[in-house]
Motif scaffolding. Sequence first.
Motif, PDB file in Angstrom:
ATOM      1  N   TYR A  32       0.813  -1.213   0.000  1.00 16.26           N
ATOM      2  CA  TYR A  32       0.000   0.000   0.000  1.00 16.26           C
ATOM      3  C   TYR A  32       0.847   1.265   0.000  1.00 16.26           C
ATOM      4  O   TYR A  32       1.931   1.306   0.602  1.00 16.26           O
ATOM      5  N   THR A  33       0.330   2.289  -0.644  1.00 20.56           N
ATOM      6  CA  THR A  33       0.805   3.646  -0.411  1.00 20.56           C
ATOM      7  C   THR A  33       0.092   4.155   0.843  1.00 20.56           C
ATOM      8  O   THR A  33      -1.126   4.020   0.960  1.00 20.56           O
ATOM      9  N   MET A  34       0.864   4.697   1.768  1.00 21.85           N
ATOM     10  CA  MET A  34       0.302   5.169   3.035  1.00 21.85           C
ATOM     11  C   MET A  34       0.384   6.686   3.094  1.00 21.85           C
ATOM     12  O   MET A  34       1.382   7.292   2.680  1.00 21.85           O
ATOM     13  N   GLY A  35      -0.668   7.280   3.631  1.00 21.43           N
ATOM     14  CA  GLY A  35      -0.703   8.729   3.701  1.00 21.43           C
ATOM     15  C   GLY A  35      -1.180   9.232   5.052  1.00 21.43           C
ATOM     16  O   GLY A  35      -1.793   8.495   5.826  1.00 21.43           O
ATOM     17  N   TRP A  36      -0.824  10.474   5.311  1.00 20.60           N
ATOM     18  CA  TRP A  36      -1.352  11.191   6.476  1.00 20.60           C
ATOM     19  C   TRP A  36      -2.112  12.414   5.974  1.00 20.60           C
ATOM     20  O   TRP A  36      -1.608  13.155   5.115  1.00 20.60           O
ATOM     21  N   PHE A  37      -3.299  12.603   6.525  1.00 23.12           N
ATOM     22  CA  PHE A  37      -4.112  13.771   6.247  1.00 23.12           C
ATOM     23  C   PHE A  37      -4.462  14.424   7.581  1.00 23.12           C
ATOM     24  O   PHE A  37      -4.343  13.805   8.631  1.00 23.12           O
ATOM     25  N   ARG A  38      -4.914  15.652   7.505  1.00 20.05           N
ATOM     26  CA  ARG A  38      -5.386  16.310   8.713  1.00 20.05           C
ATOM     27  C   ARG A  38      -6.632  17.121   8.397  1.00 20.05           C
ATOM     28  O   ARG A  38      -6.845  17.527   7.266  1.00 20.05           O
ATOM     29  N   CYS A  95      -4.531   8.599   9.379  1.00 20.45           N
ATOM     30  CA  CYS A  95      -3.714   7.702   8.575  1.00 20.45           C
ATOM     31  C   CYS A  95      -4.626   7.065   7.527  1.00 20.45           C
ATOM     32  O   CYS A  95      -5.789   6.745   7.829  1.00 20.45           O
ATOM     33  N   ALA A  96      -4.113   6.871   6.322  1.00 18.83           N
ATOM     34  CA  ALA A  96      -4.918   6.305   5.257  1.00 18.83           C
ATOM     35  C   ALA A  96      -4.071   5.408   4.370  1.00 18.83           C
ATOM     36  O   ALA A  96      -2.857   5.604   4.263  1.00 18.83           O
ATOM     37  N   ALA A  97      -4.725   4.453   3.728  1.00 16.14           N
ATOM     38  CA  ALA A  97      -4.039   3.511   2.848  1.00 16.14           C
ATOM     39  C   ALA A  97      -4.659   3.539   1.467  1.00 16.14           C
ATOM     40  O   ALA A  97      -5.889   3.569   1.329  1.00 16.14           O
ATOM     41  N   SER A  98      -3.790   3.531   0.464  1.00 17.99           N
ATOM     42  CA  SER A  98      -4.229   3.527  -0.927  1.00 17.99           C
ATOM     43  C   SER A  98      -3.622   2.333  -1.646  1.00 17.99           C
ATOM     44  O   SER A  98      -2.450   2.021  -1.463  1.00 17.99           O
ATOM     45  N   SER A  99      -4.418   1.711  -2.503  1.00 14.52           N
ATOM     46  CA  SER A  99      -3.913   0.595  -3.291  1.00 14.52           C
ATOM     47  C   SER A  99      -3.180   1.043  -4.545  1.00 14.52           C
ATOM     48  O   SER A  99      -2.636   0.213  -5.284  1.00 14.52           O
ATOM     49  N   LEU A 100      -3.124   2.353  -4.783  1.00 16.29           N
ATOM     50  CA  LEU A 100      -2.371   2.858  -5.928  1.00 16.29           C
ATOM     51  C   LEU A 100      -0.882   2.682  -5.690  1.00 16.29           C
ATOM     52  O   LEU A 100      -0.403   2.787  -4.564  1.00 16.29           O
ATOM     53  N   VAL A 101      -0.138   2.461  -6.746  1.00 15.98           N
ATOM     54  CA  VAL A 101       1.300   2.225  -6.618  1.00 15.98           C
ATOM     55  C   VAL A 101       2.048   3.523  -6.337  1.00 15.98           C
ATOM     56  O   VAL A 101       2.971   3.571  -5.536  1.00 15.98           O
ATOM     57  N   GLY A 102       1.644   4.576  -7.005  1.00 20.03           N
ATOM     58  CA  GLY A 102       2.334   5.845  -6.854  1.00 20.03           C
ATOM     59  C   GLY A 102       1.835   6.626  -5.665  1.00 20.03           C
ATOM     60  O   GLY A 102       0.808   6.324  -5.073  1.00 20.03           O
ATOM     61  N   VAL A 103       2.590   7.659  -5.299  1.00 16.01           N
ATOM     62  CA  VAL A 103       2.165   8.555  -4.231  1.00 16.01           C
ATOM     63  C   VAL A 103       0.954   9.347  -4.710  1.00 16.01           C
ATOM     64  O   VAL A 103       0.936   9.864  -5.823  1.00 16.01           O
ATOM     65  N   THR A 104      -0.049   9.446  -3.873  1.00 22.98           N
ATOM     66  CA  THR A 104      -1.258  10.172  -4.224  1.00 22.98           C
ATOM     67  C   THR A 104      -1.645  11.085  -3.072  1.00 22.98           C
ATOM     68  O   THR A 104      -1.432  10.746  -1.912  1.00 22.98           O
ATOM     69  N   THR A 105      -2.213  12.240  -3.421  1.00 29.04           N
ATOM     70  CA  THR A 105      -2.471  13.257  -2.405  1.00 29.04           C
ATOM     71  C   THR A 105      -3.946  13.556  -2.194  1.00 29.04           C
ATOM     72  O   THR A 105      -4.295  14.399  -1.373  1.00 29.04           O
ATOM     73  N   THR A 106      -4.829  12.906  -2.941  1.00 31.33           N
ATOM     74  CA  THR A 106      -6.255  13.236  -2.845  1.00 31.33           C
ATOM     75  C   THR A 106      -7.009  12.186  -2.048  1.00 31.33           C
ATOM     76  O   THR A 106      -6.853  10.978  -2.281  1.00 31.33           O
ATOM     77  N   PRO A 107      -7.858  12.613  -1.112  1.00 33.82           N
ATOM     78  CA  PRO A 107      -8.569  11.667  -0.249  1.00 33.82           C
ATOM     79  C   PRO A 107      -9.340  10.564  -0.965  1.00 33.82           C
ATOM     80  O   PRO A 107      -9.331   9.421  -0.502  1.00 33.82           O
ATOM     81  N   PRO A 108     -10.024  10.835  -2.064  1.00 29.34           N
ATOM     82  CA  PRO A 108     -10.797   9.757  -2.703  1.00 29.34           C
ATOM     83  C   PRO A 108      -9.939   8.593  -3.201  1.00 29.34           C
ATOM     84  O   PRO A 108     -10.480   7.503  -3.444  1.00 29.34           O
ATOM     85  N   THR A 109      -8.647   8.802  -3.342  1.00 27.90           N
ATOM     86  CA  THR A 109      -7.778   7.718  -3.821  1.00 27.90           C
ATOM     87  C   THR A 109      -7.325   6.801  -2.701  1.00 27.90           C
ATOM     88  O   THR A 109      -6.613   5.832  -2.941  1.00 27.90           O
ATOM     89  N   TYR A 110      -7.713   7.122  -1.477  1.00 27.03           N
ATOM     90  CA  TYR A 110      -7.394   6.279  -0.327  1.00 27.03           C
ATOM     91  C   TYR A 110      -8.651   5.503   0.086  1.00 27.03           C
ATOM     92  O   TYR A 110      -9.706   6.101   0.274  1.00 27.03           O
TER      93      TYR A 110
END
Length: 123
Positions: A32-38, A95-110
């Motif tokens: 997974y690509t992992m992200g942090w949002f606030r 914390c959020a997880a995305s199945s996309l391979v690349g880094v992504t910054t938009t909430p709907p992609t997680y």
Amino acid sequence: QVQLVESGGGLVQAGGSLRLSCAASGRTFRTYTMGWFRQAPGKEHEFVAAINRSGYTYLADSVKDRFTISRDNAKNMVYLQMNSLKPEDTAVYYCAASSLVGVTTTPPTYNSWGQGTQVTVSS
């Protein structure tokens, strides 16, 4: 889907540091690509940082000189080290997880999200 649980939030004075942790379930965490949002009161989710399966990281301009994102695939953990905190960093951090391979910054992609942890920075 992966299950996510954040921890490490709290109250800190401006200029201080906090490290947020995100524990993930599942044997496919490393893919997974992992992200942090606030999200601050009355505002939408704001991208903070992301790290993909290869360890490539991307941070928002507002935090790139102060925050660091990292992951430990052996422990199914993602971290957000936050230094030189400012009052405007006050928000619930997710914390959020995305199945996309690349880094992504938009909430709907997680597709998986944790419950959030509150960070409050006093002036």
